[in-house]
Design a protein around this motif. Structure first.
Motif, mmCIF file in Angstrom:
data_model
loop_
_atom_site.group_PDB
_atom_site.id
_atom_site.type_symbol
_atom_site.label_atom_id
_atom_site.label_comp_id
_atom_site.label_asym_id
_atom_site.label_seq_id
_atom_site.Cartn_x
_atom_site.Cartn_y
_atom_site.Cartn_z
ATOM 1 N N PHE A 1 -12.657 -41.342 -34.415
ATOM 2 C CA PHE A 1 -11.574 -42.564 -34.029
ATOM 3 C C PHE A 1 -10.325 -41.339 -33.293
ATOM 4 O O PHE A 1 -10.206 -40.371 -33.999
ATOM 5 N N GLU A 2 -9.938 -41.969 -32.218
ATOM 6 C CA GLU A 2 -8.262 -41.591 -31.625
ATOM 7 C C GLU A 2 -7.699 -42.045 -31.901
ATOM 8 O O GLU A 2 -6.735 -43.034 -32.145
ATOM 9 N N LYS A 3 -6.386 -41.329 -31.968
ATOM 10 C CA LYS A 3 -5.145 -41.733 -31.600
ATOM 11 C C LYS A 3 -4.500 -42.601 -30.378
ATOM 12 O O LYS A 3 -4.693 -42.481 -29.140
ATOM 13 N N ASP A 4 -3.828 -43.212 -30.982
ATOM 14 C CA ASP A 4 -3.401 -43.961 -29.969
ATOM 15 C C ASP A 4 -1.955 -43.802 -29.225
ATOM 16 O O ASP A 4 -1.271 -42.603 -30.114
ATOM 17 N N SER A 5 -1.007 -44.527 -28.117
ATOM 18 C CA SER A 5 -0.039 -43.810 -28.311
ATOM 19 C C SER A 5 0.753 -44.287 -29.536
ATOM 20 O O SER A 5 1.719 -43.418 -29.235
ATOM 21 N N ASP A 6 0.986 -44.644 -30.204
ATOM 22 C CA ASP A 6 2.152 -44.882 -30.938
ATOM 23 C C ASP A 6 0.987 -44.023 -32.353
ATOM 24 O O ASP A 6 1.966 -43.680 -33.910
ATOM 25 N N GLY A 7 0.587 -42.826 -32.657
ATOM 26 C CA GLY A 7 0.246 -42.006 -33.485
ATOM 27 C C GLY A 7 -1.203 -42.429 -34.343
ATOM 28 O O GLY A 7 -1.377 -42.414 -35.568
ATOM 29 N N ASN A 8 -1.592 -43.663 -34.799
ATOM 30 C CA ASN A 8 -2.004 -44.476 -35.229
ATOM 31 C C ASN A 8 -4.148 -44.531 -34.817
ATOM 32 O O ASN A 8 -4.202 -43.819 -33.492
ATOM 33 N N TYR A 9 -5.054 -44.429 -35.681
ATOM 34 C CA TYR A 9 -6.375 -43.872 -35.596
ATOM 35 C C TYR A 9 -7.294 -45.414 -34.875
ATOM 36 O O TYR A 9 -6.958 -46.743 -35.664
ATOM 37 N N VAL A 10 -7.946 -45.491 -33.790
ATOM 38 C CA VAL A 10 -8.402 -47.001 -33.347
ATOM 39 C C VAL A 10 -9.540 -46.128 -32.744
ATOM 40 O O VAL A 10 -10.173 -44.866 -32.059
ATOM 41 N N THR A 11 -10.787 -47.344 -32.787
ATOM 42 C CA THR A 11 -12.064 -47.000 -31.359
ATOM 43 C C THR A 11 -11.986 -47.666 -31.045
ATOM 44 O O THR A 11 -12.129 -49.448 -30.882
ATOM 45 N N GLU A 12 -12.855 -48.214 -29.864
ATOM 46 C CA GLU A 12 -13.125 -48.901 -28.851
ATOM 47 C C GLU A 12 -14.121 -50.465 -29.252
ATOM 48 O O GLU A 12 -14.885 -49.237 -29.157
ATOM 49 N N LEU A 13 -13.954 -51.229 -28.786
ATOM 50 C CA LEU A 13 -15.171 -51.866 -29.627
ATOM 51 C C LEU A 13 -15.624 -52.328 -27.717
ATOM 52 O O LEU A 13 -16.767 -53.234 -27.806
ATOM 53 N N THR A 14 -15.415 -51.669 -25.706
ATOM 54 C CA THR A 14 -16.305 -51.529 -24.934
ATOM 55 C C THR A 14 -17.603 -51.330 -25.121
ATOM 56 O O THR A 14 -18.508 -51.413 -24.678
ATOM 57 N N ASP A 15 -17.760 -50.006 -26.292
ATOM 58 C CA ASP A 15 -18.926 -49.306 -26.591
ATOM 59 C C ASP A 15 -19.675 -49.999 -27.810
ATOM 60 O O ASP A 15 -19.048 -48.414 -28.642
ATOM 61 N N GLN B 1 10.999 -57.504 -20.385
ATOM 62 C CA GLN B 1 10.604 -56.729 -20.500
ATOM 63 C C GLN B 1 10.326 -56.111 -21.440
ATOM 64 O O GLN B 1 11.322 -55.417 -21.782
ATOM 65 N N TRP B 2 9.338 -55.910 -22.851
ATOM 66 C CA TRP B 2 9.530 -55.581 -23.699
ATOM 67 C C TRP B 2 8.491 -54.539 -23.759
ATOM 68 O O TRP B 2 7.409 -55.068 -23.844
ATOM 69 N N SER B 3 8.620 -52.935 -24.618
ATOM 70 C CA SER B 3 7.551 -52.462 -25.241
ATOM 71 C C SER B 3 7.271 -52.910 -26.715
ATOM 72 O O SER B 3 8.212 -52.953 -27.184
ATOM 73 N N VAL B 4 6.518 -52.313 -27.259
ATOM 74 C CA VAL B 4 5.827 -52.961 -28.772
ATOM 75 C C VAL B 4 5.345 -51.642 -28.741
ATOM 76 O O VAL B 4 3.993 -51.000 -28.062
ATOM 77 N N ARG B 5 5.770 -51.160 -30.359
ATOM 78 C CA ARG B 5 4.916 -49.778 -30.692
ATOM 79 C C ARG B 5 5.101 -50.018 -32.399
ATOM 80 O O ARG B 5 5.794 -50.867 -33.270
ATOM 81 N N VAL B 6 3.761 -49.723 -32.734
ATOM 82 C CA VAL B 6 3.352 -49.775 -34.489
ATOM 83 C C VAL B 6 3.690 -48.563 -35.505
ATOM 84 O O VAL B 6 3.435 -47.841 -34.947
ATOM 85 N N GLU B 7 4.627 -49.015 -36.263
ATOM 86 C CA GLU B 7 4.741 -47.863 -37.423
ATOM 87 C C GLU B 7 4.486 -47.857 -38.618
ATOM 88 O O GLU B 7 4.172 -49.824 -39.138
ATOM 89 N N ASN B 8 2.672 -47.113 -38.967
ATOM 90 C CA ASN B 8 1.956 -47.239 -39.900
ATOM 91 C C ASN B 8 3.177 -46.253 -41.011
ATOM 92 O O ASN B 8 3.441 -44.773 -41.232
ATOM 93 N N TYR B 9 3.288 -46.984 -42.300
ATOM 94 C CA TYR B 9 4.310 -46.504 -43.242
ATOM 95 C C TYR B 9 3.341 -45.828 -44.408
ATOM 96 O O TYR B 9 2.992 -46.452 -45.457
ATOM 97 N N ALA B 10 2.475 -44.473 -44.725
ATOM 98 C CA ALA B 10 1.953 -44.025 -45.513
ATOM 99 C C ALA B 10 1.902 -44.569 -46.932
ATOM 100 O O ALA B 10 1.066 -44.573 -47.611
ATOM 101 N N LEU B 11 3.688 -43.748 -47.193
ATOM 102 C CA LEU B 11 4.425 -43.449 -48.081
ATOM 103 C C LEU B 11 4.991 -44.741 -47.997
ATOM 104 O O LEU B 11 5.885 -44.979 -47.340
ATOM 105 N N GLN B 12 5.737 -45.395 -49.375
ATOM 106 C CA GLN B 12 6.482 -46.368 -49.625
ATOM 107 C C GLN B 12 7.737 -45.695 -49.251
ATOM 108 O O GLN B 12 8.816 -47.116 -49.010
ATOM 109 N N VAL B 13 8.065 -44.710 -49.278
ATOM 110 C CA VAL B 13 9.656 -44.010 -49.400
ATOM 111 C C VAL B 13 9.744 -43.924 -47.762
ATOM 112 O O VAL B 13 10.837 -44.297 -47.123
#
Length: 219
Positions: free
Chosen positions: A50-64, A108-120
């Motif tokens: 898996f690779e990091k996207d621009s938000d720092g989260n891990y993704v894998t494309e389905l094009t392949d 115009q709006w930009s979007v980022r996804v924040e992953n809160y791995a810890l509840q704090v």
């Protein structure tokens, strides 16, 4: 006489870590992590390809498809080695909803996804909110592992989280930067919207953004 028995040296015990997989229209498969040992979950994703996207989260494309299949198969092995639980969910990826919503908002709006791995970590979002109502209540009472942040070209920022029942979204404002906080001004109340992007955007524009501008100019 024999000396005291030494404890057997084994692998260190790891506390919980979990990987949740989402199917995303924009990313293919998006993985979010949670738990005290979230770093092991991230390691499992890295080792699986898996690779990091621009938000720092891990993704894998389905094009392949073959590559994605290998990544998922390998993830089963690396997750076991890292003692991370893997769960596939049919819930909509919050980044997809946020991007659909942004396309129907004014400007115009930009979007980022924040992953809160810890509840704090979700407390960091609470500290930035300039809002009242259901969004604040949900973040203070429930575990919220992920949020989407929308930012307009004018600097307005909105936070989006799923409701505890996962069939709606709460949206509220983040405090504008470089402005004096006047506690006499009532913050814009957060709103709850259905998952359909067009009516959700209408409600954001007519209610939340209107209240935001009112409070902003009052300050």
């Amino acid at each position: 006489m024999p000396g005291p028995r030494r404890p057997r040296q084994g692998r260190p015990h790891l506390t919980s870590s979990e990987i949740t997989l989402y199917t995303s229209r924009h990313h293919g498969i998006a993985a979010l992590v949670s738990g005290d040992n979230y770093r092991w979950a991230r390691t499992a994703l890295q080792l699986a390809g898996f690779e990091k996207d621009s938000d720092g989260n891990y993704v894998t494309e389905l094009t392949d498809i073959d590559r994605a299949r290998r990544a998922l198969t390998t993830l089963g092995e690396t997750a076991r080695a890292c003692q991370a639980k893997v769960t596939a969910t049919d819930q909509r990826y919050i980044g997809d909803f946020a991007r659909d919503l942004s396309e129907h908002l004014p400007g115009q709006w930009s979007v980022r996804v924040e992953n809160y791995a810890l509840q704090v970590w979700q407390g960091d979002l609470v500290a930035c909110l300039w809002t009242t109502g259901p969004l604040l209540h949900t973040l203070e009472k429930y575990r919220v592992p992920v949020a989407a942040i929308l930012r307009s070209e004018n600097g307005i920022e909105l936070a989006v989280v799923q409701t505890p029942r996962h069939d709606q979204y709460h949206i509220g404002a983040i405090f504008p930067k470089e402005i004096y906080l006047d506690e006499a001004v009532t913050p814009p109340s957060s709103i709850t919207v259905q998952p359909a992007a067009v009516p959700a955007a209408r409600k954001v524009s007519s209610t939340l953004l209107a209240d935001y501008h009112r409070a902003f100019f009052q300050m």
